[in-house]
Design a protein around this motif. Structure first.
Motif, PDB file in Angstrom:
ATOM      1  N   GLY A  41      12.111  -3.211   4.220  1.00 36.28           N
ATOM      2  CA  GLY A  41      10.811  -2.584   4.195  1.00 36.28           C
ATOM      3  C   GLY A  41      10.752  -1.264   5.287  1.00 36.28           C
ATOM      4  N   GLN A  42       9.525  -0.946   5.251  1.00 40.87           N
ATOM      5  CA  GLN A  42       9.318   0.368   6.121  1.00 40.87           C
ATOM      6  C   GLN A  42       9.744   0.256   7.819  1.00 40.87           C
ATOM      7  OE1 GLN A  42       8.544   3.092   4.820  1.00 40.87           O
ATOM      8  NE2 GLN A  42       7.884   4.613   6.292  1.00 40.87           N
ATOM      9  N   THR A 128       0.945   6.095   2.474  1.00 45.24           N
ATOM     10  CA  THR A 128       1.787   5.250   1.493  1.00 45.24           C
ATOM     11  C   THR A 128       1.742   6.138   0.127  1.00 45.24           C
ATOM     12  OG1 THR A 128      -0.482   4.152   1.511  1.00 45.24           O
ATOM     13  CG2 THR A 128       1.424   3.089   2.287  1.00 45.24           C
ATOM     14  N   LEU A 166      -0.120  -2.548   3.273  1.00 47.22           N
ATOM     15  CA  LEU A 166       0.055  -2.092   1.740  1.00 47.22           C
ATOM     16  C   LEU A 166      -1.286  -3.061   0.857  1.00 47.22           C
ATOM     17  CD1 LEU A 166       3.747  -3.015   1.171  1.00 47.22           C
ATOM     18  CD2 LEU A 166       2.619  -0.908   2.044  1.00 47.22           C
ATOM     19  N   GLY A 189       7.422  -5.713   2.748  1.00 46.99           N
ATOM     20  CA  GLY A 189       7.616  -4.734   1.714  1.00 46.99           C
ATOM     21  C   GLY A 189       8.759  -4.516   0.809  1.00 46.99           C
ATOM     22  N   LEU A 193       8.836  -4.458  -3.226  1.00 43.73           N
ATOM     23  CA  LEU A 193       9.346  -3.371  -3.913  1.00 43.73           C
ATOM     24  C   LEU A 193      10.711  -4.124  -4.851  1.00 43.73           C
ATOM     25  CD1 LEU A 193       9.780  -0.317  -4.248  1.00 43.73           C
ATOM     26  CD2 LEU A 193      11.435  -0.416  -2.230  1.00 43.73           C
ATOM     27  N   SER A 206       3.697   1.855  -1.223  1.00 39.31           N
ATOM     28  CA  SER A 206       4.895   1.631  -0.639  1.00 39.31           C
ATOM     29  C   SER A 206       4.844   2.865   0.520  1.00 39.31           C
ATOM     30  CB  SER A 206       6.206   1.591  -1.376  1.00 39.31           C
ATOM     31  OG  SER A 206       7.335   1.648  -0.695  1.00 39.31           O
ATOM     32  N   ALA A 211      10.689   3.863  -1.033  1.00 44.80           N
ATOM     33  CA  ALA A 211      10.561   4.304  -2.630  1.00 44.80           C
ATOM     34  C   ALA A 211      11.161   5.396  -2.864  1.00 44.80           C
ATOM     35  CB  ALA A 211       9.019   4.563  -2.582  1.00 44.80           C
TER      36      ALA A 211
END
Length: 325
Positions: A41-42, A128, A166, A189, A193, A206, A211
């Motif tokens: 994730g981020q 996002t 999100l 996340g 995804l 996202s 992404a």
């Protein structure tokens, strides 16, 4: 207590002799960088190159430790309660300020509060991006909104958990566009995804970093972004502002926090290390840019003010969402 007052309180604690002694030879052992979400994730995208850069500054190992659960609550609370010796830090997302309010809405005592953590530095701040599978029939935001209006509650979207960044981002969209979607929460996340890529869900807000590779490979399509301006790497993707939704603006930021009672000398050492890493470490900058999440560094003072304003805005959004069963 405000972020600035929290930082001042931490500084006052650091003037005592135990705080001074705590800095001697610091760090004397590995320093953990906690990410409150699963890998991919981020927060993870930011934490790993930052940890590698800090290893070069500190001369100690800085392992990234993923502690997912409850949409980020478990890992964040673990750092809020950690020994305030500077050996445990949190790479947090903007959901950090949302989660205590969501707990109150659900009738639970928060597992941590923002007053327990001191902002040390902001690393990234990305709008996002609204993603759908490349094989989906929606090629524009108008297509997506029209389909959602035709089938209220039928189109599924994922998030990193109830009240996560999100989730809040998509709630802003559904409110502005007057549409109803089916929310499917995941524990981060990364899993969300993965679910989008596998076709388990049909849409996702996202961070651009995770992404971007999938959009470039043609597996996902980006319909719009939540930024005031278009994003590097997504230059052909319009913003919601451009598309007639000026109130739909949202950013996932990633930043480093320490427990509030961390002695002032150690806080200063962290601040200096992050300033050096972000300002001088070319590998860190390249890694973030390659991930589609460019450096957006702020020092402790600027980041504290940013967090205060952002937390107020996101808290209002969560209150609009209300109780989620």
């Amino acid at each position: 207590m405000s972020r600035r007052r929290a930082l001042a309180a931490a500084g006052a604690m650091g003037l005592a002799a135990p705080g001074a002694r705590a800095q001697e030879g610091w760090p004397a052992r590995p320093v953990q960088m906690v990410v409150a979400f699963p890998p991919g994730g981020q927060a993870d995208v930011a934490a790993r190159p930052v940890a590698a850069a800090l290893e070069r500054v500190f001369g100690q190992a800085v392992p990234v430790v993923n502690r997912p659960g409850a949409g980020g609550i478990l890992g964040s609370a673990s750092v809020a309660r950690a020994a305030p010796d500077g050996h445990t830090a949190l790479m947090a997302l903007s959901s950090l300020g949302v989660l205590p309010e969501s707990e109150r809405i659900m009738g639970r005592a928060p597992a941590y509060t923002m007053e327990q953590l001191v902002p040390v530095a902001r690393i990234t701040a990305d709008p996002t991006v609204l993603l759908v599978p490349a094989g989906a029939p929606w090629r524009t935001l108008d297509d997506f909104v029209a389909a959602a209006r035709a089938r209220p509650g039928a189109i599924t979207y994922g998030s990193a958990g109830n009240y996560s960044t999100l989730h809040v981002a998509m709630a802003m969209l559904t409110g502005a566009a007057s549409i109803e979607l089916l929310h499917v929460p995941f524990q981060g996340g990364g899993p969300a995804l993965t679910a989008l890529l596998s076709g388990t869900i049909e849409a996702l807000a996202s961070g651009p970093g995770p992404a971007l590779p999938h959009v470039k490979e043609g597996r996902l399509r980006a319909l719009a972004c939540w930024g005031r301006e278009r994003i590097a790497g997504f230059e052909t993707v319009p913003t919601f502002v451009e598309l007639g939704h000026p109130e739909v603006e949202f950013y996932i930021w990633a930043g480093v926090f320490l427990p509030v009672a961390t002695p002032r000398p150690v806080l200063e050492r962290w601040g200096q290390a992050l300033r050096t890493a972000c300002g001088q470490d070319a590998a860190l900058r390249r890694a973030l840019e390659a991930a589609g999440s460019p450096l957006a560094y702020q020092d402790s003072e600027a980041f504290s003010a940013f967090v205060e304003a952002d937390t107020r805005r996101l808290t209002r959004a969560v209150q609009r969402i209300g109780r989620v069963e």
